[in-house]
Design an enzyme around this catalytic site. Structure first.
Site, PDB file in Angstrom:
ATOM      1  N   GLN A  85       0.827  -1.216   0.000  1.00 61.84           N
ATOM      2  CA  GLN A  85       0.000   0.000   0.000  1.00 61.84           C
ATOM      3  C   GLN A  85       0.858   1.263   0.000  1.00 61.84           C
ATOM      4  O   GLN A  85       0.624   2.182  -0.767  1.00 61.84           O
ATOM      5  CB  GLN A  85      -0.935   0.017   1.222  1.00 61.84           C
ATOM      6  CG  GLN A  85      -1.962   1.147   1.127  1.00 61.84           C
ATOM      7  CD  GLN A  85      -2.535   1.587   2.461  1.00 61.84           C
ATOM      8  OE1 GLN A  85      -2.043   1.242   3.522  1.00 61.84           O
ATOM      9  NE2 GLN A  85      -3.592   2.371   2.403  1.00 61.84           N
ATOM     10  N   TYR A 101       0.599  -7.493  16.016  1.00 58.77           N
ATOM     11  CA  TYR A 101       1.031  -6.368  15.168  1.00 58.77           C
ATOM     12  C   TYR A 101       1.667  -5.288  16.037  1.00 58.77           C
ATOM     13  O   TYR A 101       2.789  -4.833  15.779  1.00 58.77           O
ATOM     14  CB  TYR A 101      -0.210  -5.821  14.437  1.00 58.77           C
ATOM     15  CG  TYR A 101       0.035  -4.626  13.550  1.00 58.77           C
ATOM     16  CD1 TYR A 101       0.739  -4.747  12.363  1.00 58.77           C
ATOM     17  CD2 TYR A 101      -0.483  -3.383  13.888  1.00 58.77           C
ATOM     18  CE1 TYR A 101       0.931  -3.645  11.544  1.00 58.77           C
ATOM     19  CE2 TYR A 101      -0.298  -2.278  13.071  1.00 58.77           C
ATOM     20  CZ  TYR A 101       0.414  -2.421  11.903  1.00 58.77           C
ATOM     21  OH  TYR A 101       0.591  -1.331  11.085  1.00 58.77           O
TER      22      TYR A 101
HETATM   23  N1  SER Z   1      -3.502   0.540   9.247  1.00 61.31           N
HETATM   24  C1  SER Z   1      -2.960  -0.372  10.210  1.00 61.31           C
HETATM   25  C2  SER Z   1      -3.918  -1.435  10.545  1.00 61.31           C
HETATM   26  O1  SER Z   1      -5.086  -1.133  10.608  1.00 61.31           O
HETATM   27  C3  SER Z   1      -2.571   0.338  11.461  1.00 61.31           C
HETATM   28  O2  SER Z   1      -1.326   0.886  11.318  1.00 61.31           O
HETATM   29  O3  SER Z   1      -3.535  -2.522  10.788  1.00 61.31           O
END
Ligand code: SER
Length: 317
Positions: free
Chosen positions: A12, A143
């Site tokens: 992206q 994450y």
């Molecule tokens: N855009 C990312 C996500 O939603 C957050 O940094 O995982």
């Protein structure tokens, strides 16, 4: 002259950042790194060199760095938050083991390294409003855990070995070129596609859930400006809070409806995404980025909405 390697050039951010960097530094000086299955096409392929570059393969990475005399790496390899919850081991392998490989090559070859962190690096104990630069970071997603680890190891390589590591904590990034895929903030991209296609948008995030967001042109500026910044001014390294706007689904819906009066949205809240969204800040304080490297966004919600809708229409989405 810089020789830059963009790892994750077809993702992206990478798909637009690579083009921007080639415009600034010359096509021949920016290598589009990709993994098998995500090969560059079109402008990305034709505008300059490209090379297989998998962060989990440290030797392969070192070879690409030598071959193109790379001095700067944009390390964009990552799984986003929702997909990382489905594949936690892979998220760690890419985000932490992969980062280690990048930093080792950087230490050996004197590279500068940009790695994005995220609002996901914060968690339920973080002050949610005007979240300070230096604060509690106890995320509950893999994450976020890998992003906090990334911030700490990147700072460690800077302090211990003098490696020039820099990064920002990106909010949800909204773009019209390459879809994000697998993030909690993806709804804020998907809603625009639905509006332009004349579809009713089914929103997975509840009304009243505020998250920071940014239009991609501002995000690209942040990447370039931070890497061009005078290191003597940087009191922080990994990673700077940056934001451009904060909204909930209702606000973005109304911003779109002002331009697309027939647009409709309904709520179908996704429990997994909602739990992640609720654990993230409502709004970041990005004063340190403004003070240390003159960060300034250009797009607010109405300006982004107008530009994005016209671009999507031009693209015939
Ligand atoms: N855009 C990312 C996500 O939603 C957050 O940094 O995982």
């Amino acid at each position: 002259m810089k020789n830059i390697l963009v790892i994750g050039s077809t993702g992206q951010i990478g798909s637009e950042l690579t083009v921007r960097l080639r415009g600034l530094y010359g096509g021949a000086h920016v290598v589009a790194g990709y993994v098998h299955g995500a090969e560059p096409v079109g402008e990305l392929l034709e505008g300059g060199p490209s090379a297989v570059c998998d962060v989990t393969d440290g030797e392969g990475l070192a070879r690409v760095v030598r071959q193109y005399s790379v001095d700067t790496v944009y390390n964009l390899a990552a799984l986003l938050s929702v997909v990382a919850e489905l594949k936690p081991r892979l998220a760690w392998k890419i985000g932490v083991d992969g980062l280690w490989n990048v930093l080792e090559v950087a230490r050996e070859s004197g590279l500068s390294v940009f790695t994005p962190s995220s609002i996901g690096a914060f968690g339920p104990g973080t002050p949610p409003d005007h979240t300070p630069q230096d604060t509690i970071q106890r995320p509950r997603t893999i994450y976020g855990i890998s992003k906090v680890t990334m911030e700490l190891i990147s700072d460690y390589y800077h302090m211990r070995y003098g490696v020039d590591t820099r990064g920002v904590r990106f909010p949800g990034l909204i773009s019209y070129v390459t879809p994000p895929g697998g993030g909690t903030t993806d709804y804020a991209v998907d809603i625009y596609y639905s509006a332009v296609r004349g579809e009713t948008f089914s929103c997975p995030i509840a009304k009243g859930t505020y998250m920071d967001m940014m239009y991609m042109p501002d995000a690209l500026n942040a990447c370039v400006r931070l890497m061009e910044a005078d290191p003597a001014r940087l009191l922080h390294r990994n990673s700077f809070n940056v934001t451009a706007m904060s909204f909930d689904p209702d606000e973005v819906y109304h911003a779109i409806k002002a331009l697309c009066p027939d647009f409709k949205m309904e709520y179908q809240v996704d429990a997994v995404k909602q739990a992640i969204a609720s654990s993230w800040p409502n709004s970041l304080d990005d004063t340190c980025a403004r003070e240390e490297w003159d960060w300034q966004p250009h797009f607010d919600l109405p300006a982004m909405t107008a530009d994005l809708i016209s671009r999507l229409r031009q693209r015939g989405v």
